[in-house]
Scaffold this motif. Structure first.
Motif, PDB file in Angstrom:
ATOM      1  N   GLU A  85       0.758  -1.269  -0.227  1.00 24.27           N
ATOM      2  CA  GLU A  85      -0.150  -0.157  -0.039  1.00 24.27           C
ATOM      3  C   GLU A  85       1.343   1.435   0.001  1.00 24.27           C
TER       4      GLU A  85
ATOM      5  N   ALA B 288       2.549   2.086  -3.374  1.00 26.00           N
ATOM      6  CA  ALA B 288       1.325   2.048  -4.129  1.00 26.00           C
ATOM      7  C   ALA B 288       1.370   3.420  -4.438  1.00 26.00           C
TER       8      ALA B 288
ATOM      9  N   LYS C 159       1.663  -0.817  -7.560  1.00 22.65           N
ATOM     10  CA  LYS C 159       0.218  -0.027  -8.152  1.00 22.65           C
ATOM     11  C   LYS C 159      -0.741  -1.275  -8.525  1.00 22.65           C
ATOM     12  N   GLU C 160      -0.208  -1.843  -9.595  1.00 23.08           N
ATOM     13  CA  GLU C 160      -0.792  -3.179 -10.646  1.00 23.08           C
ATOM     14  C   GLU C 160      -0.416  -4.287  -8.363  1.00 23.08           C
ATOM     15  N   GLU C 161       0.488  -4.769  -8.128  1.00 22.04           N
ATOM     16  CA  GLU C 161      -0.725  -5.202  -7.251  1.00 22.04           C
ATOM     17  C   GLU C 161      -1.183  -5.473  -6.405  1.00 22.04           C
ATOM     18  N   LEU C 162      -1.343  -3.943  -5.855  1.00 24.80           N
ATOM     19  CA  LEU C 162      -2.827  -3.639  -5.221  1.00 24.80           C
ATOM     20  C   LEU C 162      -3.855  -3.630  -5.896  1.00 24.80           C
ATOM     21  N   GLU C 163      -3.835  -3.344  -7.055  1.00 26.35           N
ATOM     22  CA  GLU C 163      -5.158  -3.564  -7.852  1.00 26.35           C
ATOM     23  C   GLU C 163      -5.661  -5.637  -7.976  1.00 26.35           C
ATOM     24  N   LYS C 164      -4.863  -5.757  -8.231  1.00 26.47           N
ATOM     25  CA  LYS C 164      -4.767  -7.055  -8.408  1.00 26.47           C
ATOM     26  C   LYS C 164      -4.796  -7.917  -6.219  1.00 26.47           C
TER      27      LYS C 164
ATOM     28  N   SER D 126      -6.921  -6.015  -4.363  1.00 25.04           N
ATOM     29  CA  SER D 126      -8.517  -5.518  -4.012  1.00 25.04           C
ATOM     30  C   SER D 126      -9.554  -6.612  -4.907  1.00 25.04           C
ATOM     31  N   GLN D 127      -9.105  -7.032  -6.017  1.00 18.76           N
ATOM     32  CA  GLN D 127     -10.169  -7.651  -7.016  1.00 18.76           C
ATOM     33  C   GLN D 127     -10.015  -9.149  -6.043  1.00 18.76           C
TER      34      GLN D 127
ATOM     35  N   GLU E 277     -12.035  -8.785  -3.469  1.00 18.65           N
ATOM     36  CA  GLU E 277     -13.658  -7.912  -3.418  1.00 18.65           C
ATOM     37  C   GLU E 277     -14.528  -9.771  -3.508  1.00 18.65           C
TER      38      GLU E 277
END
Length: 366
Positions: A149, A152, A160-165, A167-168, A171
């Protein structure tokens, strides 16, 4: 081979009895109390394959060698295992080490065998197990988010890319859904979940409905399991662990008589082993001759040189070509020599993907 199926379930559902029967051993204790199994027992089991016996018979082979699969008997999970209830964390760590899960669900009534939840409800039991796996995966993701975090927010592109993964995936899990129920996710995201985070809910699942003898023809609990499994297109095997244990060690004739008495063509464990093998995305190819007929295990999609490498590294290193005939074509003519005479043996190159049931002769030069 190094690929294994973990036998998972709540306490007292018949896991260890099933494992004993699978491995035809008494490695796993079986008792009417929770946490009887603490350390996982491991058994390497022959994969039943009628094709192997037919090929060996037709080629008059002096030796026949089957292929194998590994089963791991993992102690019973209980509600809140992810929070350390029972021996939860230890058990969840054992699940992390296997490649697929055979989820054993109790589908029989017996007042003498205590159910840890107080009643028989296989779908509830499956959901309890999934919720514990989900909780553990959420814990894994939360720890990873804490690490990425900050970088990022400071503009690190990879973070940033890893944080997006993350988060998905978070969810999905927060909606109480295992990752395995979302095979349509992008390939890179699934690979990240499986091979970087080693998430428990990415592992493929085979449902095992453990019945009593009367339930072999089906019962209300089996129907519930079949309906539940169908929603995620997961395979289901119905077995009577008690009967399978009784079959172990019986002479062939007596075993067949007992199976016939229950209207069965073969032991339920044969199907369980085959389904477990398929669940790991494995296929079998054969080498055959007078000296030996042998089954070999490879992952679906394996190319001919790499399949040859399973036999000997020289086969892969010096690969020239593979002489191939499918089992279906072979069985029509009854021998490799006859198949060659009729031009049924194909010559395949290095890009050929081995098919299940192929009989192969490798040409190589080192």
């Amino acid at each position: 081979m190094g690929l294994s199926v973990g036998i998972v379930g709540l306490p007292n559902v018949g896991k260890s009895t099933l494992f004993n029967a699978i491995t035809q051993s008494a490695k796993a204790q079986a008792a009417n109390y929770p946490f009887c199994t603490i350390e996982p027992n491991v058994g390497v089991v022959e994969v039943p394959d009628e094709r192997l016996y037919q090929i060996a018979k037709m080629e008059r082979s002096k030796k026949m060698t089957p292929t194998f699969i590994e089963f791991v008997d993992i102690a019973g999970l209980v509600r809140n295992a992810s929070k350390g209830e029972g021996l939860g964390n230890q058990f969840l760590a054992h699940i992390r080490e296997v490649d697929a899960i055979a989820m054993v669900l109790r589908c029989f009534e017996n007042p003498d065998i205590v159910h840890v939840e107080g009643s028989v409800d296989p779908v509830r039991d499956a959901q309890i197990i999934d919720l514990e796996l989900i909780a553990k995966d959420l814990e894994t993701i939360s720890k990873r988010i804490e690490k990425v975090e900050k970088p990022a927010k400071l503009g690190d592109k990879k973070a940033k890319e890893e944080l997006e993964k993350l988060s998905q995936l978070k969810e999905i899990l927060e909606s109480m859904e295992p990752i395995r129920k979302h095979p349509d996710l992008p390939e890179d995201l699934l690979e990240y979940a499986k091979k970087t985070l080693f998430l428990l809910t990415t592992k493929p699942v085979l449902y095992v409905a453990n019945v009593d003898q009367e339930g072999l023809k089906g019962n209300i609990y089996v129907k519930q399991v079949l309906d539940y499994a169908q929603k995620e297109k997961a395979p289901t095997v119905v077995v009577c662990a008690k009967l399978e244990a009784e079959l172990v060690g019986l002479p062939l004739e007596e075993k067949q008589e007992l199976l016939t008495a229950y209207g069965l063509d073969e032991p339920g464990l044969n199907k369980l082993v085959r389904e477990g093998y398929a669940l790991l995305d494995l296929i079998t190819f054969f080498t055959a001759g007078e000296k030996e007929t042998r089954a070999w295990t490879v992952k679906k999609g394996t190319k001919a040189p790499q399949a040859g490498g399973k036999i000997h590294s020289d086969f892969e290193r010096g690969f020239i070509a593979a002489e191939v005939i499918s089992y279906e074509e072979y069985i029509k003519v009854g021998s490799i020599s006859k198949a060659k005479e009729l031009g049924l043996v194909r010559l395949e190159g290095k890009d050929y993907q081995v098919k299940d049931g192929d009989i192969i002769y490798f040409r190589f030069n080192v």
